[in-house]
Design a protein around this motif. Sequence first.
Motif, PDB file in Angstrom:
ATOM      1  N   TRP A   1      39.475  28.899  66.217  1.00 17.19           N
ATOM      2  CA  TRP A   1      39.601  30.079  65.438  1.00 17.19           C
ATOM      3  C   TRP A   1      38.379  31.046  65.837  1.00 17.19           C
ATOM      4  CZ3 TRP A   1      35.721  30.664  60.979  1.00 17.19           C
ATOM      5  CH2 TRP A   1      35.055  29.549  60.809  1.00 17.19           C
ATOM      6  N   GLN A   2      38.035  32.218  65.054  1.00 20.76           N
ATOM      7  CA  GLN A   2      37.127  33.138  65.618  1.00 20.76           C
ATOM      8  C   GLN A   2      36.460  33.922  64.214  1.00 20.76           C
ATOM      9  OE1 GLN A   2      40.231  35.828  67.399  1.00 20.76           O
ATOM     10  NE2 GLN A   2      39.403  35.312  69.211  1.00 20.76           N
TER      11      GLN A   2
ATOM     12  N   ASP B   1      40.333  19.514  66.516  1.00 25.02           N
ATOM     13  CA  ASP B   1      39.828  20.342  67.327  1.00 25.02           C
ATOM     14  C   ASP B   1      40.283  21.915  66.699  1.00 25.02           C
ATOM     15  OD1 ASP B   1      39.459  22.336  69.332  1.00 25.02           O
ATOM     16  OD2 ASP B   1      40.242  21.004  70.882  1.00 25.02           O
TER      17      ASP B   1
ATOM     18  N   VAL C   1      34.458  22.900  67.192  1.00 29.25           N
ATOM     19  CA  VAL C   1      34.851  24.081  66.972  1.00 29.25           C
ATOM     20  C   VAL C   1      33.996  24.673  68.109  1.00 29.25           C
ATOM     21  CG1 VAL C   1      33.203  24.377  64.880  1.00 29.25           C
ATOM     22  CG2 VAL C   1      34.832  26.372  65.536  1.00 29.25           C
ATOM     23  N   GLY C   2      34.310  25.742  68.332  1.00 29.49           N
ATOM     24  CA  GLY C   2      33.353  26.858  68.980  1.00 29.49           C
ATOM     25  C   GLY C   2      33.965  27.035  70.602  1.00 29.49           C
TER      26      GLY C   2
ATOM     27  N   PRO D   1      36.497  25.345  74.047  1.00 28.54           N
ATOM     28  CA  PRO D   1      37.431  24.355  74.536  1.00 28.54           C
ATOM     29  C   PRO D   1      36.501  22.856  74.817  1.00 28.54           C
ATOM     30  CG  PRO D   1      37.912  26.020  75.703  1.00 28.54           C
ATOM     31  CD  PRO D   1      36.555  26.224  74.956  1.00 28.54           C
TER      32      PRO D   1
ATOM     33  N   ASP E   1      41.540  35.323  73.903  1.00 31.64           N
ATOM     34  CA  ASP E   1      41.778  34.005  74.719  1.00 31.64           C
ATOM     35  C   ASP E   1      43.025  34.043  75.538  1.00 31.64           C
ATOM     36  OD1 ASP E   1      39.313  32.401  73.704  1.00 31.64           O
ATOM     37  OD2 ASP E   1      40.206  33.025  71.946  1.00 31.64           O
TER      38      ASP E   1
ATOM     39  N   ARG F   1      38.093  32.505  77.475  1.00 31.83           N
ATOM     40  CA  ARG F   1      38.133  33.970  77.065  1.00 31.83           C
ATOM     41  C   ARG F   1      38.741  34.784  78.428  1.00 31.83           C
ATOM     42  NH1 ARG F   1      37.441  35.564  71.967  1.00 31.83           N
ATOM     43  NH2 ARG F   1      37.242  37.552  72.946  1.00 31.83           N
TER      44      ARG F   1
ATOM     45  N   GLU G   1      36.783  36.587  63.671  1.00 36.30           N
ATOM     46  CA  GLU G   1      37.550  37.527  63.158  1.00 36.30           C
ATOM     47  C   GLU G   1      38.509  36.910  62.325  1.00 36.30           C
ATOM     48  OE1 GLU G   1      36.352  37.385  66.227  1.00 36.30           O
ATOM     49  OE2 GLU G   1      36.260  39.221  67.290  1.00 36.30           O
TER      50      GLU G   1
ATOM     51  N   THR H   1      31.168  29.874  61.176  1.00 34.53           N
ATOM     52  CA  THR H   1      31.573  28.441  60.815  1.00 34.53           C
ATOM     53  C   THR H   1      30.845  28.130  59.555  1.00 34.53           C
ATOM     54  OG1 THR H   1      31.851  28.024  63.272  1.00 34.53           O
ATOM     55  CG2 THR H   1      31.915  26.103  61.655  1.00 34.53           C
TER      56      THR H   1
ATOM     57  N   THR I   1      43.631  37.957  70.624  1.00 35.54           N
ATOM     58  CA  THR I   1      42.462  37.002  70.285  1.00 35.54           C
ATOM     59  C   THR I   1      41.366  37.306  71.392  1.00 35.54           C
ATOM     60  OG1 THR I   1      43.442  35.273  71.649  1.00 35.54           O
ATOM     61  CG2 THR I   1      43.811  35.358  68.993  1.00 35.54           C
TER      62      THR I   1
END
Length: 684
Positions: free
Chosen positions: A450-451, A447, A422-423, A425, A536, A551, A453, A347, A534
């Motif tokens: 992302w990752q 909200d 972010v980070g 839920p 997730d 996850r 990756e 981030t 992902t």
Amino acid sequence: MIPDKTPVGGDTFHGAADLAQRAHVLSFQKYKELYLQSVQSPQEFWGKIAKEFYWKTPQTGSFLDYNFDHTKGKIYIKLMEGATTNICYNLLDRNVYDKKLGDKIAFYWEGNEPGDSMEITYKDLLQQVCKFANVLRAQGVKKGDRISIYMPMIMELVVAMLACARIGAVHSIVFAGFSSESLCERIMDSCCTFIVAADGFYRGDKLINLKLVVDEALRKCRERDFQVSKCIVVKHLGGTEETCADETSTNPQSPPAKRSCQIPWDANVDVWWHELVKGASDECEPEWCDTEDPLFILYTSGSTGKPKGVLHTIGGYLLYTATTFKYVFNYQPDDVYWCTADIGWVTGHSYVTYAPLANGATSVMFEGLPTYPDSSRFWEIIDKYKVTTFYTAPTAIRLLMKYGDGPVKRFSRQSLKILGTVGEPINPEAWHWYYKVIGNGRCPIMDTFWQTETGGHMLTPLPVAIPLKPGSATFPFFGVVPAILNESGEELEGEAEGYLVFKKPWPSIMRTVYGNQERFEDTYFKKFPGYFVTGDGCKRDKDGYYWITGRIDDMLNVSGHLLSTAEVESALIEHPAIAEAAVVSHPHPVKGECLYCFVTLRDGHEFTKTLVTELKNQVREKISPIATPDYIQNAPGLPKTRSGKIMRRILRKIARNEKDLGDISTLADESVVTELVSNRCKTT
Ligand code: WT7
């Protein structure tokens, strides 16, 4: 997939009406139109955006070439074949010379101590970056060399990363909270020839002697036959070599004792940053790189325990982070933007450094903590700099929520227009507090899912255009094609729940795991050929909104940071008293999730309070303080299948004190379960 009409209903929030006048995307219909264009004609869509940036030579081949299906050969992604550029040039020189933003503030830096602050313009930042880039070149750093950076949130961190980018070196930033073991592992995995660090820093009132950790890491590297050439040290605390410095502080408000720091010095390896840059020229010709040349490596937890070096390349990362920043935060030239993330995480890479600078934005960069000197620090900073756009993590919101509305109400927060999270839920309670109390019900919350990756936002609302639902990351950003798959890999339509995957590359997708293409393919492409997986779980509701459910691999999300159960288990097992360990995720009111560990002792060892403390310290030292377990339970036996696989599903339920443990008939020995239930730790 995306509804034709604007979704409406009692559970949607629009945020402030006054934003609408300056929105980049005015309506849901417009969002849908742009979205369809982005996925149907990526060349046209991104090509237009690429024109806003500087390319030394244009694209000669295809815009996008890729293979997502490992059964058809190697996985690869190539963007804008033949184009050459320099990302640092695009962030700084282009803004200073073409956009005439030289005198605009790039960063307001706010130190750990209130009152300790400075600001830097685009022009000054460019000069500092050039100086340090020249230093690196003079030290022999060449295009493609890897440089490890281990620093607190100080301006030199941004300077160091952009200097690397300017000369085509690849930065590998390690979060300054990581242990010497983690740092050593990362330095060695990417064979970093140089490390840039700082003497130390304060986190709240705690002194972190960073240089000691670096020395320990470099000693560990040498033991494993690896030697870095130089360690460049920023004098942030004002210490001198091998002595305990006294008052050299530039900040009159900080108590003298708080500014001293003892620094061990090895003249063969260590060099002071300020001595190197003293005579360096502030002009430096950028290295013109291929768009697909590596920009940085950033390590993220992997389910096997060993961290993966996620590799990002230049052109796609520039285009995508810059575009997401512009649209998701509805960026306007007079905004003051603040992302509270540390640059040590993705981030911070994307949304503290690269994307805001690519847009010519003014940002706040903060060294300290949300609770130091008290829990109103964030709101004080927002008023001080008149922050318009505030981007933080659910764990920080939950932490501050505990102190009630009082500390918030002491400040007006009137400048705020847009909030972001972010980070992990965000739970509805935290969402509503963020919306009502922090944003006074005026500011929409982005909200962003992302990752590491993905490099940039993947699922996210856009201000004004997309109605919000608390806890949902809403819809895909431009160029992103999500799908939800069931266990057999079939795409589910409409309302559904399953594995979240992406069907096509977006510009800033990671290109490989550094030095380990096989692991890249295994981790992200093997399970469902043709898709990027992902890790997730995800639900899609009747209105087409996406909801991340967490996850679905052996990963945990502690305060927005991913950890693998395997890496914590191996840290525990290294203790001489431990024969076996199993780690599961447990709910936590502030951190979101925390670690609950089951340990089986070796014969002749006793389960004592001292042992529990030793184990917690061991994990903290091997990995980082974030990984410190909250609970450690003695487990004379672990529930295993007949083939010997630990059944973490059952352990998770035991930890949560659930009465129904589900089917335990496949266990080799059911009696271990009864024993574990009677010994469980008291949890909050
Ligand atoms: C994992 C990625 C992206 C920067 C910070 C973390 C979780 C991230 C959200 C969100 C629900 C989220 C996912 C993801 N996550 N953002 N808005 N809603 N979950 O980067 O360490 O690579 O972790 O964080 O589980 O896979 P990371």
